[in-house]
Design a protein around this motif. Sequence first.
Motif, PDB file in Angstrom:
ATOM      1  N   MET A  46      95.143   5.564  64.537  1.00  0.00           N
ATOM      2  CA  MET A  46      95.068   6.983  65.554  1.00  0.00           C
ATOM      3  C   MET A  46      94.732   6.277  67.262  1.00  0.00           C
ATOM      4  SD  MET A  46      91.642   9.513  66.263  1.00  0.00           S
ATOM      5  CE  MET A  46      91.476   8.558  67.432  1.00  0.00           C
TER       6      MET A  46
ATOM      7  N   PHE B  78      83.194   6.181  41.353  1.00  0.00           N
ATOM      8  CA  PHE B  78      82.517   5.837  43.157  1.00  0.00           C
ATOM      9  C   PHE B  78      84.052   5.750  44.111  1.00  0.00           C
ATOM     10  CE2 PHE B  78      80.397   3.160  45.860  1.00  0.00           C
ATOM     11  CZ  PHE B  78      79.323   3.999  46.367  1.00  0.00           C
TER      12      PHE B  78
ATOM     13  N   GLU C 287      90.615   5.139  54.846  1.00  0.00           N
ATOM     14  CA  GLU C 287      89.736   4.367  55.987  1.00  0.00           C
ATOM     15  C   GLU C 287      90.128   2.889  55.825  1.00  0.00           C
ATOM     16  OE1 GLU C 287      87.573   6.052  58.002  1.00  0.00           O
ATOM     17  OE2 GLU C 287      87.415   7.752  56.858  1.00  0.00           O
ATOM     18  N   CYS C 288      90.180   2.363  57.366  1.00  0.00           N
ATOM     19  CA  CYS C 288      90.709   1.086  57.602  1.00  0.00           C
ATOM     20  C   CYS C 288      91.050   0.779  56.206  1.00  0.00           C
ATOM     21  CB  CYS C 288      89.406   0.870  58.430  1.00  0.00           C
ATOM     22  SG  CYS C 288      90.317  -0.830  59.064  1.00  0.00           S
TER      23      CYS C 288
ATOM     24  N   ARG D  57      87.652  12.376  71.013  1.00  0.00           N
ATOM     25  CA  ARG D  57      87.950  12.116  69.733  1.00  0.00           C
ATOM     26  C   ARG D  57      88.051  10.707  68.806  1.00  0.00           C
ATOM     27  NH1 ARG D  57      94.263  14.392  68.505  1.00  0.00           N
ATOM     28  NH2 ARG D  57      93.188  15.754  69.429  1.00  0.00           N
ATOM     29  N   ALA D  58      87.450   9.990  70.046  1.00  0.00           N
ATOM     30  CA  ALA D  58      87.309   9.025  69.356  1.00  0.00           C
ATOM     31  C   ALA D  58      86.081   8.778  68.438  1.00  0.00           C
ATOM     32  CB  ALA D  58      87.872   7.442  70.164  1.00  0.00           C
TER      33      ALA D  58
ATOM     34  N   ARG E  41      82.381   9.754  55.506  1.00  0.00           N
ATOM     35  CA  ARG E  41      83.177   9.511  53.999  1.00  0.00           C
ATOM     36  C   ARG E  41      82.500   8.134  53.037  1.00  0.00           C
ATOM     37  NH1 ARG E  41      89.813   9.788  55.269  1.00  0.00           N
ATOM     38  NH2 ARG E  41      89.929  10.227  53.069  1.00  0.00           N
ATOM     39  N   GLU E  42      82.620   6.999  53.950  1.00  0.00           N
ATOM     40  CA  GLU E  42      81.975   6.056  52.967  1.00  0.00           C
ATOM     41  C   GLU E  42      80.607   5.879  53.144  1.00  0.00           C
ATOM     42  OE1 GLU E  42      84.063   4.223  51.814  1.00  0.00           O
ATOM     43  OE2 GLU E  42      85.222   5.023  52.694  1.00  0.00           O
TER      44      GLU E  42
ATOM     45  N   PRO F  34      92.618  16.221  64.788  1.00  0.00           N
ATOM     46  CA  PRO F  34      93.590  16.538  63.457  1.00  0.00           C
ATOM     47  C   PRO F  34      93.139  16.853  62.117  1.00  0.00           C
ATOM     48  CG  PRO F  34      93.625  14.153  64.680  1.00  0.00           C
ATOM     49  CD  PRO F  34      92.030  15.047  65.285  1.00  0.00           C
ATOM     50  N   HIS F  35      93.609  17.556  61.249  1.00  0.00           N
ATOM     51  CA  HIS F  35      93.266  17.892  59.696  1.00  0.00           C
ATOM     52  C   HIS F  35      93.746  17.138  59.533  1.00  0.00           C
ATOM     53  CE1 HIS F  35      97.011  18.360  57.388  1.00  0.00           C
ATOM     54  NE2 HIS F  35      97.246  19.118  58.550  1.00  0.00           N
ATOM     55  N   GLY F  36      92.804  16.710  57.965  1.00  0.00           N
ATOM     56  CA  GLY F  36      93.261  15.043  56.998  1.00  0.00           C
ATOM     57  C   GLY F  36      92.114  14.448  56.460  1.00  0.00           C
TER      58      GLY F  36
ATOM     59  N   GLU G 223      85.695  -3.168  57.729  1.00  0.00           N
ATOM     60  CA  GLU G 223      84.814  -2.745  58.858  1.00  0.00           C
ATOM     61  C   GLU G 223      86.140  -1.893  60.130  1.00  0.00           C
ATOM     62  OE1 GLU G 223      81.679  -2.586  59.745  1.00  0.00           O
ATOM     63  OE2 GLU G 223      81.744  -1.670  62.153  1.00  0.00           O
ATOM     64  N   PRO G 224      85.817  -1.006  60.045  1.00  0.00           N
ATOM     65  CA  PRO G 224      87.400  -0.631  61.180  1.00  0.00           C
ATOM     66  C   PRO G 224      87.548  -1.582  61.428  1.00  0.00           C
ATOM     67  CG  PRO G 224      85.641   1.344  60.196  1.00  0.00           C
ATOM     68  CD  PRO G 224      85.243  -0.045  59.899  1.00  0.00           C
TER      69      PRO G 224
ATOM     70  N   ILE H 289      90.430   4.689  63.310  1.00  0.00           N
ATOM     71  CA  ILE H 289      90.151   4.586  65.099  1.00  0.00           C
ATOM     72  C   ILE H 289      91.803   3.975  65.322  1.00  0.00           C
ATOM     73  CG2 ILE H 289      88.518   2.560  64.909  1.00  0.00           C
ATOM     74  CD1 ILE H 289      88.819   5.154  67.784  1.00  0.00           C
TER      75      ILE H 289
ATOM     76  N   ARG I 144      83.935  10.494  61.278  1.00  0.00           N
ATOM     77  CA  ARG I 144      84.007  10.631  60.323  1.00  0.00           C
ATOM     78  C   ARG I 144      84.666   9.612  58.820  1.00  0.00           C
ATOM     79  NH1 ARG I 144      87.326  14.330  57.625  1.00  0.00           N
ATOM     80  NH2 ARG I 144      89.219  13.219  56.616  1.00  0.00           N
ATOM     81  N   PHE I 145      85.019   7.886  59.770  1.00  0.00           N
ATOM     82  CA  PHE I 145      84.414   7.557  58.626  1.00  0.00           C
ATOM     83  C   PHE I 145      83.026   7.221  57.826  1.00  0.00           C
ATOM     84  CE2 PHE I 145      83.050   2.699  58.895  1.00  0.00           C
ATOM     85  CZ  PHE I 145      83.493   1.798  57.833  1.00  0.00           C
TER      86      PHE I 145
ATOM     87  N   TRP J 179      84.830  11.478  66.911  1.00  0.00           N
ATOM     88  CA  TRP J 179      84.750  12.161  65.901  1.00  0.00           C
ATOM     89  C   TRP J 179      85.259  11.275  64.710  1.00  0.00           C
ATOM     90  CZ3 TRP J 179      89.285  12.865  64.207  1.00  0.00           C
ATOM     91  CH2 TRP J 179      89.888  13.715  62.455  1.00  0.00           C
ATOM     92  N   ARG J 180      86.545  10.259  65.437  1.00  0.00           N
ATOM     93  CA  ARG J 180      86.721   9.149  63.712  1.00  0.00           C
ATOM     94  C   ARG J 180      85.972   8.867  63.093  1.00  0.00           C
ATOM     95  NH1 ARG J 180      87.814   8.287  60.148  1.00  0.00           N
ATOM     96  NH2 ARG J 180      90.149   8.246  59.438  1.00  0.00           N
ATOM     97  N   ILE J 181      85.255   7.891  64.371  1.00  0.00           N
ATOM     98  CA  ILE J 181      84.323   7.044  63.916  1.00  0.00           C
ATOM     99  C   ILE J 181      83.116   7.426  62.598  1.00  0.00           C
ATOM    100  CG2 ILE J 181      82.540   5.119  64.255  1.00  0.00           C
ATOM    101  CD1 ILE J 181      84.746   4.333  66.798  1.00  0.00           C
TER     102      ILE J 181
ATOM    103  N   CYS K  21      77.727   5.984  51.092  1.00  0.00           N
ATOM    104  CA  CYS K  21      77.587   5.964  49.764  1.00  0.00           C
ATOM    105  C   CYS K  21      76.301   7.135  48.698  1.00  0.00           C
ATOM    106  CB  CYS K  21      76.921   4.620  49.048  1.00  0.00           C
ATOM    107  SG  CYS K  21      74.881   4.448  49.043  1.00  0.00           S
TER     108      CYS K  21
END
Lengths: 216, 439
Positions: free
Chosen positions: A90, A67, A124-125, B333-334, B344-345, B437-439, B87-88, A87, B340-341, B336-338, B347
């Motif tokens: 980026m 996990f 991530e961040c 893009r902004a 990914r996170e 961007p990829h990744g 948190e970002p 962000i 994407r975060f 999209w990136r948030i 659960c």
Amino acid sequence: MTQSHLAPEVMARARDIVALYPHPRSALIPLCHLAQEQDGWLRPEAMAEIAELVGITPAEVLGTASFYDMLHTEEVGTYVVTLCTNIACMLRGAYELLHHAEESLGIRTGSTTADGVFTLEDAECLADCGRAPCLQVNHRFFGDVSPEGFDKIVDDLRAGRLADEVPHHGTLVRTERDGGLRVEAETITAERRATAAAMAERAATAAAASEAKANG
Amino acid sequence: MTVTDAPKIVTSRLGYDDSHTLERYLATGGYEGLRKALSMTPEDVAKEVDAVSLLGRGGAGFPAGRKWSMLRKAPTSYLVVNGDESEPATFKDHLLIERDPHQLVEGVVIACYALQVTTAFIYIRGEFALGLERVTAAVNDAYGHGAIGRDIFGSGFSIDIVVHPGAGAYICGEETALLESLEGKRGFPRIKPPYFPAAIGLYGEPTVVNNVETLSNLPWVLSNGSAAFTALGEGRSTGTRLFALAGHVKNPGVYEVEMVKTTFRDLIYAPVLGGGIPGGRELKAFIPGGASAPWFGPDQVELPLGQDEVGAAGSMLGSGSVVVMDDSTCVVRAAWRITRFFWRESCGQCTPCREGSGWLEKILRRIEDGEGRESDLELLMDISDNLAPGVSWPPQQTTICVLGSSIPSSIASAIRMFRDEFLLHIKDGSCPQGPAPHG
């Protein structure tokens, strides 16, 4: 006794960590970090021994470890380079830096160089946005990283110039806990002896009572 | 523009290179707040904290005193410190953990005394390797100094503190997920009710979970008294607060400013704070309180940095992170990136979040790649509606925790504020800045 996978001194530290918690399973993540410190990643043999230490099955250890991003169930390089692309980074050129890193190391994000030295990840961040774009090598921070700065970090790591700042992958906390509500070994022995004596006494009393009852 | 001369409550030692050491801490009034607390009754300490309206600094802004008052009386209870800052664009606790670990430790002991709790766990996000080393060293030194352990400063009160590393998972910042993680499990948020771990928390026992910055305020509050604290700020938003400023500003960083008396404009433009936007560019939008917060535009920079004020304007102060985007930013893009975060996170427990985050990410990516369809904006809002019915503020929830319902915030506000820019991407079949961007 068969040789354990975790070295004796690592095993001793592991037992100390388990003892910190009211429930052994709480030690799971710290023990996974400890196993990574020894092996660089989380080997199945290590997970089996962690399972023993905290009283669950190896499958439960894998199920939990998988996990978490920092626990690697596959082999990684000596240096895991983690670039933040969230962000704040980026907006200050993180993806340009990531693409430079891929070219410079000759690998795609998520893979390891052929010599096994570098693994590249995007993260991530990482909470160092004041110095964006930032990255970590084995969880040590580098901020305001330019493409040239990235190459310098890589060169310095290869040449061993950052050996003090950046330990090999898996070593997370180099400061060991030395305080705590420690109880002296003699106290524990004395208490155990007293408990054993009390139990023996109760058993003897109970045996005498049941004997008396049987004799009616 | 004004920056008030409010005292630094939690960042007073940061000018020293050795701010993390016990020597420096003791030389600058360290552990005096704890001595003061131990001279009072636990109830009076709790009253003092309740009186200052210390709003939780983790993101939800729940008053610490009230949270404490809900702790169910039981033979065993715990204090857990949430140091899983993920948190970002939030990086204030990172600073406190690395640069003033004793202040945190002192706050923990004060809280434990007020709550009469004898075991505390400090959960620190695993990526903070240096922070973990510093807090571990601080705990060791505090034991040596008699500030933790048996019979603290001769008061008869004893506690034990365990420093616990995380292992990389944003969701563990959600307090019930953090408790699961601390129990050695996957970081799955728990089903509510109970809404507060104060009823059923760690190992099923009553538990208070407090944020690092919240607890770091306590030594000062005890040393200087509640009146000095409430003299700062306004309304419910008392004291000072750390704001993590990032993105397109001259001086990104963490700033401690007086609440309400300071505005977003001050934070972004004041020379001693953000210093304005570099390169002569203009402000396009800013995120006022973490990735979960709806965005604001230039017309909202005069808003004061107060919890209720920002809430009334349709967003939140959240975790105290402000991300500035200048007019060169591609908002697609902004967003999209948030998104994407979050994808990914997530659960993965709840379907709307697990699946919805991925769908939203894919659609935003294809718009950014120039392959968007005319119906995509409607589709984005429709999926958002499944995550947070009505896509209103504060969001309605369809998932176990608030991560899922937070995902639409940035998308909805980006589309509301910059619909034309989204449509241009779709019509032209490209982003002026190239594909995602990829990744």
